[in-house]
Write an enzyme that holds these catalytic residues in place. Sequence first.
Site, PDB file in Angstrom:
ATOM      1  CB  THR A  97      37.676  70.846  26.889  1.00  0.00           C
ATOM      2  OG1 THR A  97      36.836  70.361  26.074  1.00  0.00           O
ATOM      3  CG2 THR A  97      37.296  71.330  28.014  1.00  0.00           C
ATOM      4  NE  ARG A 150      29.851  58.405  24.734  1.00  0.00           N
ATOM      5  CZ  ARG A 150      30.331  57.516  26.060  1.00  0.00           C
ATOM      6  NH1 ARG A 150      29.690  57.438  26.922  1.00  0.00           N
ATOM      7  NH2 ARG A 150      30.567  56.919  25.426  1.00  0.00           N
ATOM      8  CE  LYS A 167      29.357  62.684  19.572  1.00  0.00           C
ATOM      9  NZ  LYS A 167      28.045  62.901  19.986  1.00  0.00           N
ATOM     10  CG  ASN A 202      28.986  60.540  16.270  1.00  0.00           C
ATOM     11  OD1 ASN A 202      28.688  59.148  16.576  1.00  0.00           O
ATOM     12  ND2 ASN A 202      28.907  61.511  16.042  1.00  0.00           N
ATOM     13  NE  ARG A 222      25.299  54.506  13.842  1.00  0.00           N
ATOM     14  CZ  ARG A 222      24.600  53.230  14.552  1.00  0.00           C
ATOM     15  NH1 ARG A 222      24.588  51.956  14.718  1.00  0.00           N
ATOM     16  NH2 ARG A 222      23.175  52.949  14.206  1.00  0.00           N
ATOM     17  CG  HIS A 253      31.823  34.726  11.865  1.00  0.00           C
ATOM     18  ND1 HIS A 253      32.506  35.134  12.655  1.00  0.00           N
ATOM     19  CD2 HIS A 253      32.658  33.162  11.081  1.00  0.00           C
ATOM     20  CE1 HIS A 253      33.906  33.895  12.911  1.00  0.00           C
ATOM     21  NE2 HIS A 253      33.882  33.588  11.801  1.00  0.00           N
ATOM     22  NE  ARG A 257      35.960  35.112  16.353  1.00  0.00           N
ATOM     23  CZ  ARG A 257      35.293  34.489  16.237  1.00  0.00           C
ATOM     24  NH1 ARG A 257      34.429  34.208  17.276  1.00  0.00           N
ATOM     25  NH2 ARG A 257      35.266  32.896  15.923  1.00  0.00           N
ATOM     26  N   GLY A 295      24.166  60.642   6.055  1.00  0.00           N
ATOM     27  CA  GLY A 295      23.215  62.132   6.697  1.00  0.00           C
ATOM     28  C   GLY A 295      23.401  62.243   8.634  1.00  0.00           C
ATOM     29  CB  CYS A 338      26.168  63.341  14.874  1.00  0.00           C
ATOM     30  SG  CYS A 338      25.161  64.202  15.693  1.00  0.00           S
TER      31      CYS A 338
HETATM   32  N1  SAJ Z   1      23.276  54.572   8.034  1.00  0.00           N
HETATM   33  C1  SAJ Z   1      23.178  53.627   7.568  1.00  0.00           C
HETATM   34  N2  SAJ Z   1      23.574  52.543   8.178  1.00  0.00           N
HETATM   35  C2  SAJ Z   1      23.315  52.274   9.243  1.00  0.00           C
HETATM   36  C3  SAJ Z   1      22.982  52.279  10.128  1.00  0.00           C
HETATM   37  C4  SAJ Z   1      22.866  54.329   9.460  1.00  0.00           C
HETATM   38  O1  SAJ Z   1      23.577  53.896   6.401  1.00  0.00           O
HETATM   39  O2  SAJ Z   1      23.318  50.698   9.568  1.00  0.00           O
HETATM   40  C5  SAJ Z   1      22.955  55.994   8.048  1.00  0.00           C
HETATM   41  C6  SAJ Z   1      21.425  56.618   8.893  1.00  0.00           C
HETATM   42  O3  SAJ Z   1      20.765  56.647   7.604  1.00  0.00           O
HETATM   43  C7  SAJ Z   1      21.579  58.014   8.886  1.00  0.00           C
HETATM   44  C8  SAJ Z   1      22.827  57.688   9.215  1.00  0.00           C
HETATM   45  O4  SAJ Z   1      24.379  57.258   9.103  1.00  0.00           O
HETATM   46  O5  SAJ Z   1      22.119  59.103   8.069  1.00  0.00           O
HETATM   47  C9  SAJ Z   1      23.280  58.764  10.720  1.00  0.00           C
HETATM   48  O6  SAJ Z   1      22.715  57.658  11.576  1.00  0.00           O
HETATM   49  P1  SAJ Z   1      22.680  56.900  12.995  1.00  0.00           P
HETATM   50  O7  SAJ Z   1      21.315  56.228  13.702  1.00  0.00           O
HETATM   51  O8  SAJ Z   1      24.022  56.059  12.631  1.00  0.00           O
HETATM   52  O9  SAJ Z   1      22.869  57.971  13.683  1.00  0.00           O
HETATM   53  P2  SAJ Z   1      22.926  59.440  14.025  1.00  0.00           P
HETATM   54  O10 SAJ Z   1      23.753  60.793  13.362  1.00  0.00           O
HETATM   55  O11 SAJ Z   1      21.478  59.819  14.575  1.00  0.00           O
HETATM   56  O12 SAJ Z   1      23.710  59.835  15.935  1.00  0.00           O
HETATM   57  C10 SAJ Z   1      25.229  59.628  15.808  1.00  0.00           C
HETATM   58  C11 SAJ Z   1      25.103  58.524  17.190  1.00  0.00           C
HETATM   59  N3  SAJ Z   1      26.413  57.914  17.039  1.00  0.00           N
HETATM   60  C12 SAJ Z   1      26.606  56.769  17.453  1.00  0.00           C
HETATM   61  O13 SAJ Z   1      25.596  55.583  17.125  1.00  0.00           O
HETATM   62  C13 SAJ Z   1      27.840  56.037  17.457  1.00  0.00           C
HETATM   63  C14 SAJ Z   1      24.322  59.146  18.344  1.00  0.00           C
HETATM   64  O14 SAJ Z   1      24.648  57.813  19.688  1.00  0.00           O
HETATM   65  C15 SAJ Z   1      25.311  60.424  18.670  1.00  0.00           C
HETATM   66  O15 SAJ Z   1      25.076  60.639  19.839  1.00  0.00           O
HETATM   67  C16 SAJ Z   1      24.744  61.087  17.322  1.00  0.00           C
HETATM   68  O16 SAJ Z   1      25.427  60.587  16.643  1.00  0.00           O
HETATM   69  C17 SAJ Z   1      25.723  62.537  18.002  1.00  0.00           C
HETATM   70  O17 SAJ Z   1      25.082  63.382  18.319  1.00  0.00           O
HETATM   71  O18 SAJ Z   1      27.235  62.567  17.437  1.00  0.00           O
END
Ligand code: SAJ
Length: 424
Positions: free
Chosen positions: A132, A166, A218, A222, A225, A256, A258, A269, A272
Site C-alpha cells: 500500500t 476476503r 489477509k 490464508n 488455512r 475433542h 478444542r 489449489g 489465493c
Molecule cells: N481445501 C482442502 N481441505 C479443506 C479445505 C480446502 O484440501 O479442508 C482445498 C480446496 O479443495 C482448494 C483449496 O484448499 O483446493 C482452497 O480452497 P478454500 O475453499 O479453502 O479457499 P479459496 O481459495 O476458495 O478462498 C480462500 C478463502 N480464505 C479463507 O478461507 C481463509 C477466502 O475467504 C479468501 O477470500 C480467498 O481465499 C482469497 O481470495 O484470498
Amino acid sequence: MPFNTISVVGLGYIGLPTAAMFASKEKKVIGVDVSQHAVDTINAGQIHIVEPELGVMVKKAVDGGFLKAATTPEPADAYLIAVPTPFLPITDQHSIPEPDLSYIKSAAKSVAKVLKKGDLVILESTSPVGATEKLSAWLAEERLDLTFPQTHGEDSDIRIAHCPERVLPGHVVRELVENNRVIGGMTNKCSEAAIEVYRTFVEGDCVVTNARTAEMTKLTENASRDMSIAFANELSIICDKLGINVWELIGLANRHPRVNILQPGPGVGGHCIAVDPWFIASAAPEEAQLITAARNVNNAKPNWVFEKVKLALASYLLANPNKSSADVKIACYGLAFKANIDDLRESPALQIADKICDLPVGQVLLIEPNISELPKKYDQTLLVDYGGNDVAADIHVLLVDHDEFKNRQPKAAIVIDTKGIWSD
Ligand code: SAJ
C-alpha cells in the site's frame, strides 16, 4: 465527503461483484479493465466469469445506468484497485516465489492521471506487507501537484487505504455484504473515508488498523488455512502408511472440544491459498519455517496421489496377467480446484489428471460436470458426459468432491478416493 462516483479497477472475480454491489446501491460506478472483451461483455449486461447471482446483478446495474465499464479510468471520488497479485517464477536468486506487483503499479499509473484533491484510493488486492505504501509512492511520483499520506499525514490531498477482500468464490455476493472488513488506512482520515465507502453495502463490522497490519491480516488468514490443510494432508500420508482410515481418524479427533482439523485432499489449489503464504515467506524466509513447510507439503500432494495411481496400475496388471497397460481404462472424477465450482486455475486435480493422461494406458476418461469443454491443449473427446451413470473403467480416481459424485461409488474396481467421499 460524499463518495458518489466509484471506480473499480480490475473487473475479475472480486472487482466485478464489488462494482455491481455499489451499483445496486445506486452509486455511479465506473469499472475499469484492460481486457476489451471483459469491458464489452459487461457493457452488454453480461458477465465473463462464473459466480452465482452475479449475472442478474450486473444486468440490472447496467440496464439501470449505474454501472459502465471502460478500458481506462475516468474521474471518480473513490478508486478501488482489485487487480491480480500473482508470484514471479522461481529464479536462481530466489528459491521462494516473489510477489509480482506489476499489475498494481500499472493500475496506479493509470488512476494517477485522473486523481483530484479529496479522492480516496483503496487497494483491495491481496498484497505483501508494504504494497500500500508502494502504491501511494507510485501515485505520488505521477502527481507532484497533489499531496499523499506518506509525506503529509492527516492533511494529505489524497487518502490511501488497504482493505483486503476476503470473500469465498461461489459465495461472493453474500460474503461481500456479511463479512467483516479490515480497514487499513495510511492515516485515521484515510480509514474513516474507506469506512464511509464500504458502509454503502457492508453489514459486517469495519475494523480499523494500519495498512501494514491489514496486509498481513489477509496473508495470515490464508496461510493459517494452508497450514491446517497441510496438517490434514500430512496425516493422510502417515495414515496410508499405517493402514488407518484418515477420514475416520479426523472425525474422531474433531470430537475433542478444542480440535478442528480440516480435510485432506489431492493438494491445495486456486489463486489465493496456494499463493498468499509465499508473500509472507518471501518477506521473512528464515523465520517462516512452518509456513514454508506447509506450502511444500501441500504442493507435494498431487505427485503423491499420482504415485498411488501408478501403483494401482501396476497391481491391476499383476492381478490380470492376460492384460497389458494398453487394455487399461482410468476414470478421473473432477478437475476443478475445489468442490462444486468450474474454476480450473491452479487445480491439483487437473495437475494429477494431466499426468494420468501421459500414462501409457488404453484410455483416460475425464469427468467434470461443471465444464462443457476442456482447456485447449486436451483432446476434447476425453471429457465424458457423466449424468450420474456408472462409468466403465478399471481404475477410478476421485479428485474433487463435487455433489454429483457423492453416494455414487463405483463397484468392483480399483478406487483411489482423495476426498474420502467413497471410502467406507
Ligand atoms: N481445501 C482442502 N481441505 C479443506 C479445505 C480446502 O484440501 O479442508 C482445498 C480446496 O479443495 C482448494 C483449496 O484448499 O483446493 C482452497 O480452497 P478454500 O475453499 O479453502 O479457499 P479459496 O481459495 O476458495 O478462498 C480462500 C478463502 N480464505 C479463507 O478461507 C481463509 C477466502 O475467504 C479468501 O477470500 C480467498 O481465499 C482469497 O481470495 O484470498
